[in-house]
Design a protein around this motif. Structure first.
Motif, mmCIF file in Angstrom:
data_model
loop_
_atom_site.group_PDB
_atom_site.id
_atom_site.type_symbol
_atom_site.label_atom_id
_atom_site.label_comp_id
_atom_site.label_asym_id
_atom_site.label_seq_id
_atom_site.Cartn_x
_atom_site.Cartn_y
_atom_site.Cartn_z
ATOM 1 N N ASP A 146 46.053 58.337 -18.612
ATOM 2 C CA ASP A 146 45.231 57.596 -19.566
ATOM 3 C C ASP A 146 44.800 58.497 -20.722
ATOM 4 O O ASP A 146 44.885 58.122 -21.899
ATOM 5 N N ARG B 144 45.900 58.105 -24.644
ATOM 6 C CA ARG B 144 44.906 57.913 -25.699
ATOM 7 C C ARG B 144 44.996 59.004 -26.758
ATOM 8 O O ARG B 144 44.811 58.749 -27.949
ATOM 9 N N ARG C 165 48.502 55.663 -27.828
ATOM 10 C CA ARG C 165 49.478 54.763 -27.216
ATOM 11 C C ARG C 165 48.901 54.101 -25.975
ATOM 12 O O ARG C 165 47.872 54.528 -25.435
ATOM 13 N N ARG C 166 49.594 53.070 -25.538
ATOM 14 C CA ARG C 166 49.348 52.482 -24.226
ATOM 15 C C ARG C 166 50.626 52.659 -23.416
ATOM 16 O O ARG C 166 51.715 52.348 -23.879
ATOM 17 N N CYS D 211 42.889 50.660 -14.381
ATOM 18 C CA CYS D 211 43.905 50.457 -15.423
ATOM 19 C C CYS D 211 43.460 49.399 -16.429
ATOM 20 O O CYS D 211 43.630 49.562 -17.647
ATOM 21 N N GLU E 182 41.929 52.388 -21.929
ATOM 22 C CA GLU E 182 42.499 52.154 -23.258
ATOM 23 C C GLU E 182 43.974 52.532 -23.315
ATOM 24 O O GLU E 182 44.711 52.024 -24.148
ATOM 25 N N GLY E 183 44.394 53.447 -22.416
ATOM 26 C CA GLY E 183 45.742 53.992 -22.536
ATOM 27 C C GLY E 183 46.747 53.471 -21.542
ATOM 28 O O GLY E 183 47.920 53.841 -21.615
ATOM 29 N N GLU F 129 48.661 50.252 -19.382
ATOM 30 C CA GLU F 129 49.009 48.830 -19.331
ATOM 31 C C GLU F 129 49.685 48.546 -17.996
ATOM 32 O O GLU F 129 50.877 48.772 -17.826
#
Length: 444
Positions: free
Chosen positions: A140, A144, A148-149, A193, A197-198, A200
């Motif tokens: 994560d 960040r 990106r994710r 998850c 923020e990072g 998916e």
């Protein structure tokens, strides 16, 4: 020894693979020698694809590169349209050097290092199969930092113990792999998850073990994963888009092994998926076979050396390899079939035990196998050595790792050259205080 793939006994009475005489292969490339039947590998891949096509499910096939990873194998997998899973920077590096599309690579492993995660992120791989909370937090942060994710699939231990050797069971609750299902760890991981923020999250992964001969374990795993998906949909509003059921499909090493046909495994999985996700949107089903793609396609050729007979007890036949090129008998008590490649049509005349040349009493490749009367200089062919043989090969006793050849339509291509004596000491250094020549001293 059962003939597999393109193998046959030719007019000279020699074992032939991919249209290539193994006696000539041994003369040309030396022994021990890994021989890979390229046509058989491609047929096995296509059998999985065809079986899935019959189900009508959305699916994705990946090759588990830990079974056998070389530049040529990565190219073959790319040509066949599969994805690729890797578990180290070495496997990732091999895939990238082979020109494998990074978006079709995903990264496994219970202890991915910072350097490995950075390397994979910078390469733009498709997904990470996240294994623990430490990895999630690190991934994560790295995502960040890059704005990106990152797509992740959560590896889950579903509490299914496959009927296989305990060293290669991976789906039971007490496992070093994945988030535990029973204790609620996987729910906690998903929440982490979803609030990050990072990351998916796309779905769940489970792998119940290896060398599995029945479908019951897979069916139970699907039921548990379907129940997990339903709980996560209800409590967290999360839709499981991907359900990765790993691999583990058994192969035939000897007459005691009775694996199911590929389409039987796939049909059972498909039936359970439709029942488990009835009334809702079906996830895309992923599988990642490794052994079942390359295992039976590999044959190792050895030259017979010394023969030792203990009257009334046993006859030992020693070959020029052993646990350095095939550690599986020592690790798992793995059992193999073999034949004399230079006299492949002859009937068995004695029972012998095949010993390796390494300085270990446990360096035995095959116990008590019927063969034609064995002589020094004969060529021994051990079948089903395509998986976890080259990939586990080592330099114990400072033996050199063998060459690997792909054979197809009468053409033999060396895809890994045999190590040289110079290769063995290439990375060695001697401290200057020992009076070594400058060429052997550590570099600054």
């Amino acid at each position: 020894m059962k003939l597999r793939g393109t193998s046959r006994i030719n007019e000279q009475g020699h074992l032939e693979i991919g249209g290539c005489d193994t006696v000539e292969l041994a003369h040309r490339f030396g022994t021990p020698l890994y021989v890979m039947d390229e046509t058989m590998i491609r047929r096995r891949i296509r059998s999985f694809v065809e079986a899935f096509e019959k189900t009508g499910l959305s699916y994705r096939m990946a090759y588990a590169s830990k079974a056998f990873s070389t530049l040529a194998m990565c190219r073959l997998v790319a040509e066949e349209g599969l994805h690729l899973d890797v578990v180290s920077d070495g496997e990732l590096y091999t895939a990238l050097k082979a020109g494998f599309p990074p978006e079709r690579i995903y990264f496994h492993g219970n202890n991915k290092t910072l350097d490995e995660l950075v390397m994979a992120l910078d390469a733009g791989i498709g997904r990470f199969v996240a294994d623990n909370f430490t990895e999630l937090a690190l991934l994560d942060q790295l995502a960040r930092d890059r704005g990106r994710r990152v797509k992740v699939i959560l590896r889950t231990t579903p509490g299914v113990e496959a009927h296989t050797h305990h060293y290669i069971q991976t789906g039971q609750e007490d496992s070093k792999f994945g988030f535990d299902l029973e204790s609620g760890q996987v729910h906690q991981a998903l929440k982490q998850c979803l609030t990050s923020e990072g990351l998916e999250p796309e779905g769940f992964h489970c792998h119940i073990g290896s060398q599995i001969f029945e479908s019951d374990g897979f069916r139970l795993a699907v039921r548990k994963m379907a129940a997990l998906a339903a709980e996560c949909r209800q409590s967290l509003g999360f839709r499981t888009r991907i359900l990765n059921l790993g691999g583990g499909f058994g192969i035939r090493y000897n007459e005691k092994d009775q694996p199911m046909p590929v389409d039987h495994y796939i049909a059972a999985i498909a039936e359970e998926v439709r029942q488990g996700f009835a009334g809702g949107e079906l996830p895309q089903i992923w599988l990642e076979p490794g052994r079942s793609i390359v295992g039976e396609a590999g044959t190792t050729l050895y030259r017979v050396g010394t023969v030792k007979e203990i009257p009334g007890l046993r006859k030992y036949v020693a070959v020029d390899g052993g646990m350095n090129d095939n550690p599986r008998p020592a690790l798992y008590h793995a059992s193999y079939e073999a034949s004399l490649a230079n006299r492949a049509g002859e009937e068995p005349a004695e029972t012998v035990s095949i010993a390796g040349k390494l300085c270990e009493s446990g360096d035995m490749l095959i116990w008590d196998i019927p063969l034609p009367r064995v002589n020094t200089g004969d060529l021994l062919a051990v079948s089903c050595t395509g998986a976890y043989n080259y990939s586990m090969a080592n330099n114990y006793n400072r033996l050199r790792r063998p060459a690997v050849v792909f054979v197809r339509d009468g053409e033999a291509s060396e895809v890994v050259r045999r190590e040289t004596l110079e290769d063995l000491i290439r990375n060695d250094r001697v401290p200057g205080r020992m009076g070594a020549p400058e060429s052997l001293m550590p570099s600054e």
